[in-house]
Motif scaffolding. Structure first.
Motif, PDB file in Angstrom:
ATOM      1  N   GLY A   1       8.548 -17.417 -62.005  1.00  0.00           N
ATOM      2  CA  GLY A   1       7.393 -17.136 -61.171  1.00  0.00           C
ATOM      3  C   GLY A   1       6.751 -15.807 -61.515  1.00  0.00           C
ATOM      4  N   VAL A   2       7.575 -14.782 -61.664  1.00  0.00           N
ATOM      5  CA  VAL A   2       7.046 -13.453 -62.017  1.00  0.00           C
ATOM      6  C   VAL A   2       6.362 -13.490 -63.369  1.00  0.00           C
ATOM      7  CG1 VAL A   2       7.676 -11.082 -62.563  1.00  0.00           C
ATOM      8  CG2 VAL A   2       8.714 -12.203 -60.586  1.00  0.00           C
ATOM      9  N   VAL A   3       7.047 -14.041 -64.358  1.00  0.00           N
ATOM     10  CA  VAL A   3       6.479 -14.092 -65.717  1.00  0.00           C
ATOM     11  C   VAL A   3       5.220 -14.950 -65.721  1.00  0.00           C
ATOM     12  CG1 VAL A   3       6.893 -14.823 -68.094  1.00  0.00           C
ATOM     13  CG2 VAL A   3       8.711 -13.699 -66.810  1.00  0.00           C
ATOM     14  N   GLY A   4       5.230 -16.058 -64.973  1.00  0.00           N
ATOM     15  CA  GLY A   4       4.067 -16.936 -64.938  1.00  0.00           C
ATOM     16  C   GLY A   4       2.834 -16.250 -64.385  1.00  0.00           C
ATOM     17  N   TYR A   5       2.992 -15.521 -63.287  1.00  0.00           N
ATOM     18  CA  TYR A   5       1.848 -14.812 -62.721  1.00  0.00           C
ATOM     19  C   TYR A   5       1.384 -13.674 -63.634  1.00  0.00           C
ATOM     20  CZ  TYR A   5       1.731 -17.191 -58.216  1.00  0.00           C
ATOM     21  OH  TYR A   5       1.576 -18.138 -57.231  1.00  0.00           O
ATOM     22  N   VAL A   6       2.337 -12.998 -64.263  1.00  0.00           N
ATOM     23  CA  VAL A   6       1.966 -11.912 -65.184  1.00  0.00           C
ATOM     24  C   VAL A   6       1.162 -12.472 -66.352  1.00  0.00           C
ATOM     25  CG1 VAL A   6       2.859 -10.232 -66.838  1.00  0.00           C
ATOM     26  CG2 VAL A   6       3.872 -10.390 -64.559  1.00  0.00           C
ATOM     27  N   GLN A   7       1.616 -13.578 -66.934  1.00  0.00           N
ATOM     28  CA  GLN A   7       0.895 -14.117 -68.085  1.00  0.00           C
ATOM     29  C   GLN A   7      -0.497 -14.614 -67.687  1.00  0.00           C
ATOM     30  OE1 GLN A   7       2.707 -17.506 -69.946  1.00  0.00           O
ATOM     31  NE2 GLN A   7       2.481 -18.833 -68.174  1.00  0.00           N
ATOM     32  N   TYR A   8      -0.614 -15.138 -66.460  1.00  0.00           N
ATOM     33  CA  TYR A   8      -1.918 -15.640 -66.026  1.00  0.00           C
ATOM     34  C   TYR A   8      -2.915 -14.503 -65.822  1.00  0.00           C
ATOM     35  CZ  TYR A   8      -5.444 -18.160 -63.291  1.00  0.00           C
ATOM     36  OH  TYR A   8      -6.624 -18.692 -62.838  1.00  0.00           O
ATOM     37  N   PHE A   9      -2.475 -13.448 -65.136  1.00  0.00           N
ATOM     38  CA  PHE A   9      -3.400 -12.357 -64.810  1.00  0.00           C
ATOM     39  C   PHE A   9      -3.592 -11.370 -65.964  1.00  0.00           C
ATOM     40  CE2 PHE A   9      -2.145 -13.675 -60.443  1.00  0.00           C
ATOM     41  CZ  PHE A   9      -3.411 -13.960 -59.970  1.00  0.00           C
ATOM     42  N   THR A  10      -2.760 -11.432 -66.988  1.00  0.00           N
ATOM     43  CA  THR A  10      -2.951 -10.585 -68.168  1.00  0.00           C
ATOM     44  C   THR A  10      -3.513 -11.387 -69.337  1.00  0.00           C
ATOM     45  OG1 THR A  10      -0.645 -10.937 -68.838  1.00  0.00           O
ATOM     46  CG2 THR A  10      -1.128  -8.975 -67.520  1.00  0.00           C
ATOM     47  N   HIS A  11      -3.981 -12.607 -69.024  1.00  0.00           N
ATOM     48  CA  HIS A  11      -4.683 -13.440 -70.010  1.00  0.00           C
ATOM     49  C   HIS A  11      -3.794 -13.849 -71.183  1.00  0.00           C
ATOM     50  CE1 HIS A  11      -8.232 -12.552 -67.655  1.00  0.00           C
ATOM     51  NE2 HIS A  11      -8.025 -11.259 -67.834  1.00  0.00           N
ATOM     52  N   LEU A  12      -2.558 -14.245 -70.863  1.00  0.00           N
ATOM     53  CA  LEU A  12      -1.656 -14.919 -71.791  1.00  0.00           C
ATOM     54  C   LEU A  12      -1.312 -14.123 -73.053  1.00  0.00           C
ATOM     55  CD1 LEU A  12      -3.325 -18.454 -71.548  1.00  0.00           C
ATOM     56  CD2 LEU A  12      -1.360 -17.606 -70.260  1.00  0.00           C
ATOM     57  N   PRO A  13      -0.781 -12.917 -72.912  1.00  0.00           N
ATOM     58  CA  PRO A  13      -0.303 -12.207 -74.110  1.00  0.00           C
ATOM     59  C   PRO A  13       0.889 -12.942 -74.716  1.00  0.00           C
ATOM     60  CG  PRO A  13       0.373 -11.055 -72.126  1.00  0.00           C
ATOM     61  CD  PRO A  13      -0.566 -12.137 -71.689  1.00  0.00           C
ATOM     62  N   ILE A  14       1.016 -12.874 -76.034  1.00  0.00           N
ATOM     63  CA  ILE A  14       2.000 -13.677 -76.752  1.00  0.00           C
ATOM     64  C   ILE A  14       3.422 -13.436 -76.247  1.00  0.00           C
ATOM     65  CG2 ILE A  14       3.119 -13.989 -78.997  1.00  0.00           C
ATOM     66  CD1 ILE A  14       0.432 -13.685 -80.316  1.00  0.00           C
ATOM     67  N   GLY A  15       3.795 -12.168 -76.105  1.00  0.00           N
ATOM     68  CA  GLY A  15       5.162 -11.852 -75.705  1.00  0.00           C
ATOM     69  C   GLY A  15       5.528 -12.406 -74.338  1.00  0.00           C
ATOM     70  N   VAL A  16       4.600 -12.334 -73.405  1.00  0.00           N
ATOM     71  CA  VAL A  16       4.869 -12.816 -72.043  1.00  0.00           C
ATOM     72  C   VAL A  16       4.944 -14.342 -72.021  1.00  0.00           C
ATOM     73  CG1 VAL A  16       4.064 -12.816 -69.657  1.00  0.00           C
ATOM     74  CG2 VAL A  16       3.729 -10.791 -71.077  1.00  0.00           C
TER      75      VAL A  16
END
Length: 290
Positions: free
Chosen positions: A248-263
């Motif tokens: 959940g944490v990683v999913g929200y981070v990747q969504y709001f940071t526009h899908l950076p590769i590492g995340v």
């Protein structure tokens, strides 16, 4: 050292096969995230007239070719696992169903290679690429089952509402993974700049995926409450919940940071662990053979 005829050998082959089928998801994600999906633009050859990447393919060709060669590692592990399982069944150390389970792994790996080839030939059609992921999920579930048989893990007898809850957590979890595949097909990380997307709204597919995850978290928390007097199942629910919160944490981070590769890669790692944790919980607490 006995590589095939002992219980220890069988356990090692089972764990190695599970680990490899998990890792192949990570490497496949790396191919997609580095836009190397068409680094080898043909199949089964890498380039026309060559089974290995040509210099013109650059680093993308190397990445895609490396991912393809991992298939041979999976094949080797599946053969070793099958032979170890065959010995264990013939010696009466394990049930007969272990052999067809190992055959399923081998056939699944072949199917994965074919799906991978079709995905290349269709220029990374998102639905075909998604099927690639779904097949990997099935292979992880079967691999977990094999580990259970290899280690002779005993189920916890369950009934009524607890059994139904574990079934719900398992099947909803798989639906969530499929929804995640659909979200990926709507997003920008296509595996190659020229690949098409599935045409669905990234915002709405992501929201539906997130709502399903919140429901899953609520059901898992309920499972923790209902298993207060059953420590073995409680530990399994804790494991599933930990992976869900991580995802959940990683999913929200990747969504709001526009899908950076590492995340995004971290999210794929979590997906594979989530499937394994779900399968482990389901096999211990709600499998029909329990």
């Amino acid at each position: 050292m006995d590589l095939l005829g002992s219980d220890k050998a069988l356990k090692r082959w089972a764990l190695a096969s599970l680990a490899a089928n998990v890792v192949i998801i990570w490497t496949g994600a790396l191919v997609r995230l580095t836009k190397s999906g068409l680094g080898c633009p043909t199949w089964p050859q890498c380039n026309a007239g060559s089974y290995v990447p040509v210099p013109e393919s650059g680093v993308h060709g190397v990445i895609e070719f490396t991912n393809r060669t991992l298939t041979f590692v999976l094949v080797a592990l599946s053969i070793g696992l099958f032979l170890a399982a065959l010995r264990a069944v013939r010696d009466g150390r394990r049930p007969r169903r272990l052999v067809p389970l190992t055959i399923t792994i081998g056939l699944g790996i072949i199917a994965q290679a074919v799906i991978g080839g079709i995905s290349v030939l269709t220029q990374l059609n998102p639905w075909v690429v998604g099927l690639h992921m779904v097949a990997s999920v099935v292979l992880i579930i079967v691999s977990v089952e094999i580990v259970h048989v290899a280690y002779d893990l005993k189920p916890v007898p369950t009934a009524g509402r607890l059994r139904a809850l574990i079934q719900a957590v398992f099947w909803l979890g798989l639906v969530i993974v499929v929804l995640g595949v659909v979200v990926t097909g709507a997003g920008p990380n296509s595996g190659d700049g020229a690949a098409t997307r599935n045409g669905l709204s990234l915002e709405w597919t992501a929201k539906i995926h997130a709502w399903a995850v919140w429901l899953e978290v609520a059901l898992t928390a309920l499972g923790l409450w209902w298993t207060r007097s059953e420590p073995r199942l409680r530990r399994l629910f804790i494991g599933v919940l930990a992976v869900e919160l991580y995802q959940g944490v990683v999913g929200y981070v990747q969504y709001f940071t526009h899908l950076p590769i590492g995340v995004v890669l971290a999210h794929m790692v979590g997906t594979s662990l989530f499937v394994a944790a779900l399968a482990h919980l389901w096999r211990i607490g709600a499998d029909a053979r329990a």
